[in-house]
Design an enzyme around this catalytic site. Structure first.
Site, PDB file in Angstrom:
ATOM      1  N   LEU A  71       0.850  -1.190   0.000  1.00  0.00           N
ATOM      2  CA  LEU A  71       0.000   0.000   0.000  1.00  0.00           C
ATOM      3  C   LEU A  71       0.891   1.247   0.000  1.00  0.00           C
ATOM      4  O   LEU A  71       2.100   1.153   0.200  1.00  0.00           O
ATOM      5  CB  LEU A  71      -0.905  -0.026   1.236  1.00  0.00           C
TER       6      LEU A  71
ATOM      7  N   HIS B 228       7.470   0.569   2.127  1.00  0.00           N
ATOM      8  CA  HIS B 228       6.392  -0.322   1.665  1.00  0.00           C
ATOM      9  C   HIS B 228       5.897  -1.214   2.795  1.00  0.00           C
ATOM     10  O   HIS B 228       4.689  -1.373   3.014  1.00  0.00           O
ATOM     11  CB  HIS B 228       6.898  -1.236   0.540  1.00  0.00           C
TER      12      HIS B 228
ATOM     13  N   CYS C  35       3.811   7.180  -4.064  1.00  0.00           N
ATOM     14  CA  CYS C  35       4.579   8.086  -3.196  1.00  0.00           C
ATOM     15  C   CYS C  35       5.851   7.425  -2.648  1.00  0.00           C
ATOM     16  O   CYS C  35       6.944   7.924  -2.886  1.00  0.00           O
ATOM     17  CB  CYS C  35       3.682   8.607  -2.081  1.00  0.00           C
TER      18      CYS C  35
ATOM     19  N   CYS D 217       7.111  10.869  -4.395  1.00  0.00           N
ATOM     20  CA  CYS D 217       7.505  11.868  -3.378  1.00  0.00           C
ATOM     21  C   CYS D 217       8.724  11.453  -2.568  1.00  0.00           C
ATOM     22  O   CYS D 217       9.579  12.281  -2.266  1.00  0.00           O
ATOM     23  CB  CYS D 217       6.361  12.148  -2.405  1.00  0.00           C
TER      24      CYS D 217
ATOM     25  N   PHE E 284      13.631  32.015  18.042  1.00  0.00           N
ATOM     26  CA  PHE E 284      14.723  32.666  17.314  1.00  0.00           C
ATOM     27  C   PHE E 284      15.691  31.612  16.797  1.00  0.00           C
ATOM     28  O   PHE E 284      16.113  30.791  17.578  1.00  0.00           O
ATOM     29  CB  PHE E 284      15.435  33.617  18.266  1.00  0.00           C
TER      30      PHE E 284
HETATM   31  C1  COM Z   1       2.958   7.993   2.022  1.00  0.00           C
HETATM   32  C2  COM Z   1       1.987   7.001   1.508  1.00  0.00           C
HETATM   33  S1  COM Z   1       4.574   7.740   1.409  1.00  0.00           S
HETATM   34  S2  COM Z   1       0.559   7.144   2.393  1.00  0.00           S
HETATM   35  O1  COM Z   1      -0.069   8.413   2.102  1.00  0.00           O
HETATM   36  O2  COM Z   1       0.891   7.096   3.849  1.00  0.00           O
HETATM   37  O3  COM Z   1      -0.324   6.057   2.070  1.00  0.00           O
END
Ligand code: COM
Length: 519
Positions: free
Chosen positions: A74, A133, A78, A83, A497
């Site tokens: 899942l 992953h 990304c 990303c 600061f």
């Molecule tokens: C982020 C993947 S790298 S998710 O948005 O957490 O599923």
């Protein structure tokens, strides 16, 4: 492989995912509660950021979901291709940039032009991405209680039915979340070896590029181009529009844009604006790109590495065929603010519905679909959002550019560093964590910031920053600006600061004025 009711540690997931990716097994990974006779409230087709967050939200609301993904993990593109590698490469670019400017000073060695390997960094990512992953699978199962089927394609049969590995699953609703992919320009030579996009780069690169031409001027072009150049690979960007003036970026302030683009040129990049790619030439693999320049002349730019940064196209075709969902002229699925498509009971989220192709949008779209499916009317308008990109800098902005503010309001004041008309070499601001070494060696490189204020209402209407460490603040500034943040509210905040974008202290220097003036 059935994992339901069988807790797997993250390390065990790593093993499973590696074997699946190596093709050692191609069976689905089933994490489905066969003992639960409840109907699914939703099937999420695609388990990327939108699908995963939507699924988690729907579960948290007491619903039952099933999430299906063709990959054995899942999280979607990304952590796999988009990303996460981008952030790794941008961090490398930033480190290399510092090493270049401090060459031979302090503890920095002499900077060599080709001091870093693109291939080595790609391989570093490839060999390490499995941890992200496995975390996604572990968290989704053990902490979020999601049901999912991975390593298997889903075929949508109708608005309630999806087939996976010969088995049919039914749900009250479908949520389509299969993302987008790079849209390759239709020019001769585009299929030659040596032509990559952000996804094929991390999957397929197997040599060290020595000269790069980027086709397109998107965020991806700026980010990856800055990385390639920072490694010592001379890089040229060929863009039809001026950089950061492409359609997908809005509210970019002209002074910020100048600082970023000048900064890229200072670092040796060639940026050809108003230029059109004509053909990629090669001899079994790419050796150059023929371009028509802004003045009409045609030139061949040598390159053993061509990178496509022209934008993306939706993976929507199967849903148009199966369901007849309405799409726009670029194939993005049309949704309303509840993420409902033209087909009742069918939602679409994330990159599949178009720009902005950003994480926050994907996740909040998923959450929006989940809330509506669970009976809570909820709308999400993503037309305004804080945005960012990386060159060798972190570039962040939210709200209106100065020009936009002047069009909208009569009385606009600006707080800017370095101030207009002042030699940036004399004022090393904004600087904070990450730019102190620049501030004391190359003050003109520390960054740029601008705060745009409607002087009549005293509201802050736009903030813009180039530097380091300020991105976090923009997430909160966005929220506050939408709620009417004023210069006086800013003066009430407590700056740690040096706070990276300096807006708190600079606003405090002016907040005492009844009639606000520029700073
Ligand atoms: C982020 C993947 S790298 S998710 O948005 O957490 O599923």
């Amino acid at each position: 492989m059935d994992v339901w009711g069988r807790p797997l540690r993250a390390a065990e997931w790593q093993e499973v995912i590696l074997r699946a990716e190596a093709g050692e097994f191609d069976e689905p990974i089933w994490n489905v509660d066969r003992g639960d006779s409840r109907e699914f409230d939703a099937i999420f087709v695609g388990g990327g950021a939108g699908g995963r967050f939507g699924s988690a939200y729907l579960r948290a609301r007491g619903g039952r979901q099933l999430t299906i993904d063709r990959w054995p993990f899942l999280g979607g593109s990304c952590p796999h291709q988009a990303c996460v590698p981008h952030h790794l490469f941008s961090e490398a670019a930033r480190e290399l940039d510092l090493a270049r400017w401090l060459s031979g000073r302090l503890w920095f060695g002499e900077f060599e032009d080709k001091r870093a390997s693109i291939l080595e960094l790609v391989e570093l990512f490839r060999s390490g991405r499995n941890t992200a992953h496995s975390f996604m699978n572990w968290q989704s199962k053990e902490q979020l209680g999601m049901e999912y089927i991975l390593n298997a394609s889903a075929t949508v049969l109708d608005e309630h039915t999806v087939e996976v590995a010969g088995e049919r699953f039914h749900a009250r609703n479908l949520v389509l979340a299969t993302g987008a992919r790079t849209e390759y320009p239709d020019i001769p030579g585009i299929d030659l070896p040596g032509v990559y996009d952000f996804a094929s780069l991390v999957e397929e690169l197997d040599y060290e590029p020595s000269r790069c031409v980027i086709i397109g001027g998107s965020k991806v072009a700026i980010e990856y181009g800055s990385f390639f150049q920072a490694t010592g690979c001379p890089t040229t960007i060929v863009s039809r529009s001026p950089l950061m003036r492409t359609k997908s970026l809005h509210h970019v302030d002209e002074d910020l844009r100048q600082f970023v683009v000048d900064g890229m040129r200072k670092r040796g990049m060639t940026i050809l604006e108003g230029a059109h790619p004509v053909e990629i030439v090669g001899n079994g693999r790419a050796t150059g790109v023929v371009v028509r320049l802004a003045d009409g002349t045609v030139e061949t730019l040598p390159a053993d590495f061509v990178f496509i940064g022209t934008g993306e196209r939706a993976n929507s075709a199967p849903f148009v065929d199966a369901l007849g969902v309405e799409v726009d002229e670029r194939g993005f699925i049309v949704v309303n603010s509840r993420m409902q498509t033209s087909v009742p009971g069918v939602y679409a989220i994330g990159d599949l519905i178009g720009a902005p192709m950003e994480m926050f949008k994907a996740r909040k779209c998923g959450m929006t679909a989940a809330r509506n499916i669970m009976g809570e009317p909820y709308e999400f308008d993503f037309s305004e959002y804080p945005d960012f990109l990386h060159s060798t800098y972190e570039v962040t902005w939210v709200g209106l550019s100065e020009a936009e503010a002047r069009e909208r309001y009569q009385n606009v004041v600006v707080i800017q560093m370095p101030p207009p008309g002042v030699d940036p070499g004399e004022i090393p601001l904004p600087c904070a964590e990450g730019s102190m070494l620049y501030a004391f060696t190359h003050p003109e490189l520390t960054g740029f910031q601008k705060c745009v204020i409607n002087a009549d209402s005293r509201r802050i209407v736009g903030v813009h920053h180039v530097g380091y460490g300020a991105k976090d603040a923009f997430q909160y500034l966005d929220y506050l600006i939408r709620r009417g943040l004023t210069i006086d509210d800013m003066a009430e905040m407590n700056e740690l600061f040096l706070n990276p974008e300096h807006f708190i202290q600079l606003c405090r220097l002016r907040a005492g004025q009844t009639q606000l003036t520029n700073l």
